[in-house]
Design a protein around this motif. Structure first.
Motif, mmCIF file in Angstrom:
data_model
loop_
_atom_site.group_PDB
_atom_site.id
_atom_site.type_symbol
_atom_site.label_atom_id
_atom_site.label_comp_id
_atom_site.label_asym_id
_atom_site.label_seq_id
_atom_site.Cartn_x
_atom_site.Cartn_y
_atom_site.Cartn_z
ATOM 1 N N ALA A 1 0.839 -1.206 0.000
ATOM 2 C CA ALA A 1 0.000 0.000 0.000
ATOM 3 C C ALA A 1 0.871 1.252 0.000
ATOM 4 C CB ALA A 1 -0.925 -0.006 1.212
ATOM 5 N N GLY A 2 1.949 1.221 0.784
ATOM 6 C CA GLY A 2 2.868 2.357 0.797
ATOM 7 C C GLY A 2 3.480 2.607 -0.573
ATOM 8 N N ALA A 3 3.814 1.532 -1.285
ATOM 9 C CA ALA A 3 4.370 1.686 -2.636
ATOM 10 C C ALA A 3 3.356 2.322 -3.571
ATOM 11 C CB ALA A 3 4.801 0.317 -3.163
ATOM 12 N N GLY A 4 2.083 1.933 -3.431
ATOM 13 C CA GLY A 4 1.038 2.527 -4.258
ATOM 14 C C GLY A 4 0.882 4.015 -3.999
ATOM 15 N N VAL A 5 0.913 4.396 -2.735
ATOM 16 C CA VAL A 5 0.801 5.814 -2.381
ATOM 17 C C VAL A 5 2.008 6.587 -2.902
ATOM 18 C CG1 VAL A 5 0.806 7.457 -0.457
ATOM 19 C CG2 VAL A 5 -0.670 5.439 -0.379
ATOM 20 N N ARG A 6 3.202 6.041 -2.739
ATOM 21 C CA ARG A 6 4.406 6.749 -3.207
ATOM 22 C C ARG A 6 4.395 6.914 -4.724
ATOM 23 N NH1 ARG A 6 6.419 4.002 1.267
ATOM 24 N NH2 ARG A 6 6.919 2.131 0.059
ATOM 25 N N HIS A 7 3.837 5.927 -5.432
ATOM 26 C CA HIS A 7 3.717 6.072 -6.887
ATOM 27 C C HIS A 7 2.831 7.272 -7.225
ATOM 28 C CE1 HIS A 7 3.390 4.874 -11.100
ATOM 29 N NE2 HIS A 7 2.078 5.047 -10.998
ATOM 30 N N LEU A 8 1.737 7.414 -6.511
ATOM 31 C CA LEU A 8 0.819 8.536 -6.760
ATOM 32 C C LEU A 8 1.443 9.868 -6.331
ATOM 33 C CD1 LEU A 8 -2.459 6.759 -5.631
ATOM 34 C CD2 LEU A 8 -1.918 7.520 -7.961
ATOM 35 N N LEU A 9 2.166 9.858 -5.228
ATOM 36 C CA LEU A 9 2.847 11.077 -4.788
ATOM 37 C C LEU A 9 3.869 11.524 -5.830
ATOM 38 C CD1 LEU A 9 3.435 10.183 -1.025
ATOM 39 C CD2 LEU A 9 1.888 11.952 -1.898
ATOM 40 N N ALA A 10 4.531 10.563 -6.469
ATOM 41 C CA ALA A 10 5.528 10.893 -7.496
ATOM 42 C C ALA A 10 4.888 11.541 -8.709
ATOM 43 C CB ALA A 10 6.282 9.625 -7.916
ATOM 44 N N LEU A 11 3.580 11.348 -8.877
ATOM 45 C CA LEU A 11 2.845 12.005 -9.968
ATOM 46 C C LEU A 11 2.371 13.399 -9.571
ATOM 47 C CD1 LEU A 11 0.632 9.015 -11.225
ATOM 48 C CD2 LEU A 11 2.881 9.751 -12.050
ATOM 49 N N GLY A 12 2.725 13.827 -8.349
ATOM 50 C CA GLY A 12 2.319 15.144 -7.878
ATOM 51 C C GLY A 12 0.966 15.157 -7.201
ATOM 52 N N ARG A 13 0.389 14.010 -6.932
ATOM 53 C CA ARG A 13 -0.919 13.951 -6.280
ATOM 54 C C ARG A 13 -0.748 14.096 -4.768
ATOM 55 N NH1 ARG A 13 -4.262 12.972 -10.917
ATOM 56 N NH2 ARG A 13 -2.660 12.945 -12.545
ATOM 57 N N ARG A 14 -1.645 14.846 -4.145
ATOM 58 C CA ARG A 14 -1.558 15.095 -2.715
ATOM 59 C C ARG A 14 -2.862 14.785 -1.969
ATOM 60 N NH1 ARG A 14 2.773 14.726 -3.962
ATOM 61 N NH2 ARG A 14 4.602 16.001 -3.494
ATOM 62 N N ARG A 15 -3.972 14.801 -2.659
ATOM 63 C CA ARG A 15 -5.260 14.467 -2.033
ATOM 64 C C ARG A 15 -5.632 13.052 -2.501
ATOM 65 N NH1 ARG A 15 -7.916 16.745 1.981
ATOM 66 N NH2 ARG A 15 -9.931 16.551 0.892
ATOM 67 N N ILE A 16 -5.021 12.078 -1.848
ATOM 68 C CA ILE A 16 -5.156 10.676 -2.274
ATOM 69 C C ILE A 16 -6.208 9.989 -1.418
ATOM 70 C CG2 ILE A 16 -3.963 8.476 -2.585
ATOM 71 C CD1 ILE A 16 -1.335 10.100 -2.826
ATOM 72 N N ALA A 17 -7.254 9.505 -2.063
ATOM 73 C CA ALA A 17 -8.311 8.786 -1.351
ATOM 74 C C ALA A 17 -7.970 7.304 -1.276
ATOM 75 C CB ALA A 17 -9.650 8.988 -2.059
ATOM 76 N N PHE A 18 -8.536 6.657 -0.266
ATOM 77 C CA PHE A 18 -8.403 5.198 -0.133
ATOM 78 C C PHE A 18 -9.784 4.579 -0.311
ATOM 79 C CE2 PHE A 18 -8.445 1.301 2.489
ATOM 80 C CZ PHE A 18 -7.440 0.585 1.846
ATOM 81 N N LEU A 19 -9.922 3.708 -1.306
ATOM 82 C CA LEU A 19 -11.194 3.047 -1.617
ATOM 83 C C LEU A 19 -10.978 1.536 -1.542
ATOM 84 C CD1 LEU A 19 -14.138 3.301 -2.769
ATOM 85 C CD2 LEU A 19 -13.114 3.070 -5.039
#
Length: 341
Positions: free
Chosen positions: A170-188
């Motif tokens: 899950a941490g890897a998934g979040v870091r991938h999204l953060l690397a795209l510049g995303r900051r408001r990441i929802a968890f579904l």
């Protein structure tokens, strides 16, 4: 078929057709590893040609083995479990075993039956992903039945266990999204009434990765669905968008939820990934057939199934050591819904 009826074919008939001894046929049928590959192929060809089917009762009386193992899982129609079953069937066949598949539907009675009642005398071992049984109950019920556990349940110290690290994934998934510049990441997301440990671990990994990046987790971004289907995920995203919740990415509990999210976002007039990036989980066949195709956290499902079978085979052959805990690798399969940054 030389006048033989499939139901009346005997071991001696296979031996005569293959030009080998009955002992060699028996070794192939029982999955003994020392048979030469070319000899094994010749015997298997004779088995296929004659339609020979081993008598499980006779085999058990003669050898104490049935040549069958059980795979017990919560849902047989979930893409992830279907792919695990396929990989396990291939590994088992290569080892001379066949697989019986049982669905438990997260029912504690059905889970207990896997270890206590239904499989007694029918299989030589069980690979099992429980969701409701406690550690002590598993330890009491499986007794001397060779057993390997899958998934996130805590395993008894005497029982082998194969899984992925859900917190790290899950941490890897979040870091991938953060690397795209995303900051408001929802968890579904969470599911009403869900009793499994899986999502608790994935939620923890999601939250820890945000904190590590200096972002305070926002509880409003943890979305809850009424069930486990893509339609339930669609409804949860619909409700979040209608409520005015602002988010620029979604990490999903599985690919079905991700597919539901993509459809809901498109219906709401939001573009994926331009407006909202989406990451699924399990890297199942679904990922290639959404529009856009899905980026997904990809556990090594083949390694998971093969390692589970290897451990079970060792148990069935007499290994009695303490339980072994095996964590298989995961990666991120990058596709259109959350492309590489």
């Amino acid at each position: 078929m030389g006048g033989l009826m499939a139901g009346r074919v005997r071991l001696v008939d296979v031996a005569e057709r293959a030009g080998v001894s009955m002992k060699t046929v028996s070794n192939v049928v029982n999955g003994y590893a020392h048979v030469q590959p070319k000899l094994r192929e010749r015997v298997q060809a004779a088995i296929d040609e004659l339609g020979y089917r081993p008598n499980l009762t006779a085999r058990r009386l003669a050898t104490g083995k049935t040549g069958m193992i059980a795979l017990a899982m919560p849902e047989i129609d979930h893409p992830y479990f279907a792919e695990i079953a396929s990989h396990l069937a291939a590994a088992a066949a290569a080892g001379g075993y066949r697989v019986i598949i049982e669905q438990t539907l997260n029912d504690p009675v059905a889970e207990r039956a896997v270890l206590r009642d239904r499989e007694a005398g029918l299989v030589d071992g069980v690979i099992f992903q429980p969701t409701r049984m406690a550690t002590l109950e598993i330890a009491k019920l499986h007794d001397d039945l060779p057993l390997v556990l899958l998934g996130e349940v805590e395993a008894p110290v005497t029982t082998d266990h194969v899984m992925i690290d859900n917190v790290a994934a899950a941490g890897a998934g979040v870091r991938h999204l953060l690397a795209l510049g995303r900051r408001r990441i929802a968890f579904l997301g969470l599911v009403h009434g869900d009793v499994t440990a899986t999502n608790r671990q994935r939620l923890l990994g999601y939250q820890e990765a945000l904190i590590e990046a200096g972002i305070r987790p926002d509880p409003t971004l943890v979305l809850t669905a009424d069930g486990f289907s893509a339609q339930d995920a669609h409804a949860a995203v619909d409700a979040a968008v209608a409520a005015g919740l602002e988010f620029d990415a979604v990490l999903c509990r599985d690919d079905r939820f991700a597919a539901g999210a993509v459809t809901a976002l498109r219906h709401a007039g939001l573009a994926v990934p331009e407006d909202i990036a989406v990451v699924g989980w399990d890297d199942t066949a679904i990922t290639a057939y959404t529009a856009p195709t899905l980026t997904s956290i990809a556990p090594d499902k083949r390694a998971l199934a093969e390692r589970a079978f290897e451990l079970l085979l060792e148990r069935m052959r007499g290994h009695h050591g303490p339980g072994r805990h095996v964590v298989v690798d995961h990666t991120i399969a990058v596709r259109e819904s959350a492309p590489a940054g």
